[in-house]
Motif scaffolding. Structure first.
Motif, PDB file in Angstrom:
ATOM      1  N   ILE A 198     -51.072  30.559   6.246  1.00  0.00           N
ATOM      2  CA  ILE A 198     -49.772  29.899   5.840  1.00  0.00           C
ATOM      3  C   ILE A 198     -48.328  31.039   6.256  1.00  0.00           C
ATOM      4  CG2 ILE A 198     -48.274  29.226   3.977  1.00  0.00           C
ATOM      5  CD1 ILE A 198     -51.087  27.933   2.977  1.00  0.00           C
ATOM      6  N   ALA A 199     -48.859  32.474   5.710  1.00  0.00           N
ATOM      7  CA  ALA A 199     -47.716  33.235   5.953  1.00  0.00           C
ATOM      8  C   ALA A 199     -47.405  33.321   7.550  1.00  0.00           C
ATOM      9  CB  ALA A 199     -48.243  34.643   5.534  1.00  0.00           C
ATOM     10  N   ALA A 200     -48.369  33.346   8.310  1.00  0.00           N
ATOM     11  CA  ALA A 200     -48.408  33.695   9.821  1.00  0.00           C
ATOM     12  C   ALA A 200     -47.579  32.316  10.251  1.00  0.00           C
ATOM     13  CB  ALA A 200     -49.382  33.818  10.500  1.00  0.00           C
ATOM     14  N   ALA A 201     -47.880  31.202   9.780  1.00  0.00           N
ATOM     15  CA  ALA A 201     -47.153  29.790  10.319  1.00  0.00           C
ATOM     16  C   ALA A 201     -45.675  30.006   9.874  1.00  0.00           C
ATOM     17  CB  ALA A 201     -47.914  28.755   9.806  1.00  0.00           C
ATOM     18  N   ARG A 202     -45.447  30.362   8.725  1.00  0.00           N
ATOM     19  CA  ARG A 202     -44.147  30.424   8.155  1.00  0.00           C
ATOM     20  C   ARG A 202     -43.383  31.370   9.218  1.00  0.00           C
ATOM     21  NH1 ARG A 202     -45.179  31.710   2.182  1.00  0.00           N
ATOM     22  NH2 ARG A 202     -45.411  33.804   2.879  1.00  0.00           N
ATOM     23  N   GLU A 203     -44.064  32.499   9.570  1.00  0.00           N
ATOM     24  CA  GLU A 203     -43.208  33.275  10.657  1.00  0.00           C
ATOM     25  C   GLU A 203     -43.035  32.617  11.968  1.00  0.00           C
ATOM     26  OE1 GLU A 203     -44.494  37.252  11.094  1.00  0.00           O
ATOM     27  OE2 GLU A 203     -44.873  37.305   8.914  1.00  0.00           O
ATOM     28  N   ARG A 204     -43.985  31.827  12.646  1.00  0.00           N
ATOM     29  CA  ARG A 204     -43.749  31.082  13.700  1.00  0.00           C
ATOM     30  C   ARG A 204     -42.670  30.123  13.608  1.00  0.00           C
ATOM     31  NH1 ARG A 204     -47.032  27.951  17.436  1.00  0.00           N
ATOM     32  NH2 ARG A 204     -45.492  27.680  18.992  1.00  0.00           N
ATOM     33  N   VAL A 205     -42.638  29.231  12.420  1.00  0.00           N
ATOM     34  CA  VAL A 205     -41.527  28.191  12.077  1.00  0.00           C
ATOM     35  C   VAL A 205     -40.193  28.995  12.324  1.00  0.00           C
ATOM     36  CG1 VAL A 205     -40.368  26.624  10.339  1.00  0.00           C
ATOM     37  CG2 VAL A 205     -43.192  26.671  10.892  1.00  0.00           C
ATOM     38  N   ALA A 206     -40.021  30.090  11.554  1.00  0.00           N
ATOM     39  CA  ALA A 206     -38.852  30.928  11.455  1.00  0.00           C
ATOM     40  C   ALA A 206     -38.499  31.371  12.900  1.00  0.00           C
ATOM     41  CB  ALA A 206     -38.928  32.168  10.546  1.00  0.00           C
ATOM     42  N   ALA A 207     -39.497  31.767  13.847  1.00  0.00           N
ATOM     43  CA  ALA A 207     -39.059  32.179  14.890  1.00  0.00           C
ATOM     44  C   ALA A 207     -38.578  31.223  15.957  1.00  0.00           C
ATOM     45  CB  ALA A 207     -40.483  32.890  15.605  1.00  0.00           C
ATOM     46  N   ILE A 208     -39.192  30.027  15.623  1.00  0.00           N
ATOM     47  CA  ILE A 208     -38.782  28.744  16.384  1.00  0.00           C
ATOM     48  C   ILE A 208     -37.472  28.153  16.235  1.00  0.00           C
ATOM     49  CG2 ILE A 208     -39.326  26.316  16.965  1.00  0.00           C
ATOM     50  CD1 ILE A 208     -42.115  26.943  16.215  1.00  0.00           C
ATOM     51  N   ALA A 209     -37.279  28.609  14.965  1.00  0.00           N
ATOM     52  CA  ALA A 209     -35.873  28.164  14.134  1.00  0.00           C
ATOM     53  C   ALA A 209     -34.748  29.200  14.942  1.00  0.00           C
ATOM     54  CB  ALA A 209     -35.641  28.184  12.739  1.00  0.00           C
ATOM     55  N   THR A 210     -34.876  30.469  14.812  1.00  0.00           N
ATOM     56  CA  THR A 210     -34.099  31.239  15.444  1.00  0.00           C
ATOM     57  C   THR A 210     -33.919  31.205  16.833  1.00  0.00           C
ATOM     58  OG1 THR A 210     -35.143  32.873  13.675  1.00  0.00           O
ATOM     59  CG2 THR A 210     -33.740  33.871  15.401  1.00  0.00           C
ATOM     60  N   GLU A 211     -34.895  30.916  17.671  1.00  0.00           N
ATOM     61  CA  GLU A 211     -34.962  30.899  19.203  1.00  0.00           C
ATOM     62  C   GLU A 211     -33.956  29.678  19.374  1.00  0.00           C
ATOM     63  OE1 GLU A 211     -38.959  29.885  20.241  1.00  0.00           O
ATOM     64  OE2 GLU A 211     -39.610  32.042  19.522  1.00  0.00           O
TER      65      GLU A 211
END
Lengths: 370, 370
Positions: B282-295
């Motif tokens: 879940i923590a890793a996927a949170r970072e993925r979501v955050a990265a997608i948002a930032t991109e």
């Protein structure tokens, strides 16, 4: 022990009594093991194999909330009963739906009519909302339609509970009498027609859907807990006018149904062949229970349900001794809670092995209590 | 459409609005298929394999009602948390427990303090019992502890709701602040501390059991719906003083829990190794979501939960257009309901495939809405 200081006055006045003690609690309290679980009107025959398959198939989906509209199940039930999807409200068994309808209608002091010795869980919900129970005695071990009607009129009661077939006695009325009763009730009285056991009842004892579907003061309740063998799934439904079915939407826990349970109920509904088969086995087991009772000098009452009330010929103390004595043999049964019904014990039907255990234990218990 | 004429005045005054529309309903209404179900903070990682095994093992028991005392599950939870079994009340998810605690405390007109834009299902229950919601705005996208405290004192509110970590923003407070808040609250105000997302929160953000277990005006709520991946099972629990835990027994539907669900929760609790593993995912996927948002030029908010709130930089209309646009691509997400939180969208984390679909759809939707 200390609790919060500001629960509502209604809550503070509520007793801590509960409708039923579960067999697991009895096992823990008395340190005995239940070998024949024939006390809670569950179906030891179990659900259909197709239902177990459906549970296996949907297990992997249990990370998802259930559809809060219960669309598929309501659609299937509507088709099954020839009504509209909007005539149906889904809930956590009839127990859950009873809690909701009581909340919709009952305020502190509201008179609510039911039978003396009728379903305790309904009374529990009425008490929980501060309602005033007005009870009508059974007549000849049947709920008294005329008496209930008279009480509803006299009290101007907004809520009347009636089970057909009846629990705990297993008795029933014919469909014509039920319909006449429902039509004679004042518009100002809502009839909860609890039909938990209708699948096992004789032909002609369940009103057609058409007969009552247009009546805004009738709400019928059905369940997957009895003949369908899914008590542990907690799926029931109410059938009524669209306005009544939608009233539940104002207060129910929209995301409250378990996903596997709903899938199991849908599969059970689709397997009417299994239902027919199991209803036959229930009828045969009823005869077996009745025969065991007769062999032991007791009087089985006619039953339209998946249990048999057995008149033990004396009073509640005597019947309680039999219930307790059977539990010593690992045979879990129950009994009605109010006189004169409590001269009886209530035995749920089940597979041969459970019936055998009952047949073996009963004469021993009877000779011990005599 | 006609319904019964004598529902309570409270019921008649209730709106027909519901807390959330389910993704299945959106599919039916809009005739699209959900491919990425990342809107309801469910766990697409699912429950542990050991839980699925337990479901398979107990499927055959579903003809039996669940133990109404939930003894085994309470025993296991007590051991897990280092409290007594009698400190724990089991219910149909936190949603179900919220309905019950509101009923225990709220009468028509009772002031109830919560955050403006906080959990809608809590508000639904408060409205359903005629309570008066007193809302406190978020500050910096966190629930405002000082503001909640001030409102509780000013209103002499018997009920205060606070979620840590928070939904819908994903923000959190440290344990010390929570404990200080709970201790500063007047005895006359009961704090509902909703900890649905505590398993995914950073160390130091969840108070120890000892810190609050003796306080009669605190009730903590936990669930198997989030990190444990069992949203569809509907199992939650409240932890509080014995008096508070037992208060639920006065009104709850004692036979309301599904048997398979309870067995699944028990198995989930026993598999802490899986929980640790999934919390990492879940923590890793949170970072993925955050990265997608930032991109995509959006600002992800820090999250202690299994979802990420993403600031879309404008208002609720803009965020709504993104939510609707994503649904056109089969990506189901949600968004906060009140300003200024509703400048954000809320994306639940999930497995790679779902994250990929979100990553693919988001830039298309953003360019369409700009």
């Amino acid at each position: 022990m200390s609790g919060f200081s500001r629960f509502t006055p209604l809550v503070n006045a509520l007793p801590s009594t509960i409708p039923f003690v579960g067999p697991e609690a009895i096992e823990r309290q008395r340190d005995v093991r239940v070998k024949a679980r024939i006390g809670a009107n569950e179906s030891g025959f179990g659900p259909a194999p197709s239902v177990l398959e459906a549970i296996g198939r949907t297990a992997g989906e249990t990370w998802m909330y259930n559809d809060p509209e219960n669309f598929e199940l309501r659609e299937a039930l509507a088709l099954h009963h020839g009504v509209s999807r909007d005539n149906i409200a889904i809930g956590g068994g009839i127990d859950g739906l009873l809690g909701e309808i009581v909340r919709l209608v009952v305020e502190p002091g509201t008179p609510v009519v039911t039978s003396l010795g009728g379903y305790p869980t309904f009374n529990y919900h009425v008490n929980g909302h501060g309602g005033r129970l007005v009870t009508v005695p059974y007549v000849d071990d049947r709920e008294d339609l005329e008496g209930l009607l008279e009480a509803a009129r006299r009290e101007d009661a907004p809520l009347v509970y009636f089970a057909n077939p009846d629990n705990p006695m297993g008795s029933w009325w014919d469909a014509e009498s039920i319909v006449a009763f429902a039509r004679a009730l004042p518009d100002r009285s809502l009839l909860i027609l609890d039909e938990a056991y209708c699948e096992t009842a004789p032909a002609g004892s369940t009103p057609s859907m058409d007969a009552l579907i247009g009546q805004p003061n009738v709400l019928r309740m059905r369940t997957f807990s009895k003949a369908y063998g899914l008590a542990g799934a907690r799926v029931g439904y109410a059938i009524g006018t669209i306005g009544n079915a939608q009233a539940f939407d104002k207060i129910r826990n929209h995301f409250g149904m378990a996903r596997i349970s709903t899938a199991a109920a849908l599969a059970a509904l689709r397997d009417q062949e299994y239902l027919r088969d199991v209803v036959g086995r229930i009828a045969a087991a009823r005869e077996r229970v009745a025969a065991i009772a007769t062999e032991n000098g007791l009087r089985p009452l006619p039953s339209a349900t998946n249990f048999v009330a057995i008149d033990c010929g004396r009073d509640g103390t005597h019947a309680r001794a039999i219930v307790d004595g059977l539990m010593e043999h690992g045979v879990f049964i129950r009994m009605p809670g109010a006189a004169p019904l409590n001269r009886c014990i209530r035995v749920s039907v089940g597979p041969e092995a459970e019936m055998d255990l009952f047949a073996q234990a009963l004469p021993k218990v009877l000779s011990a209590v005599r």
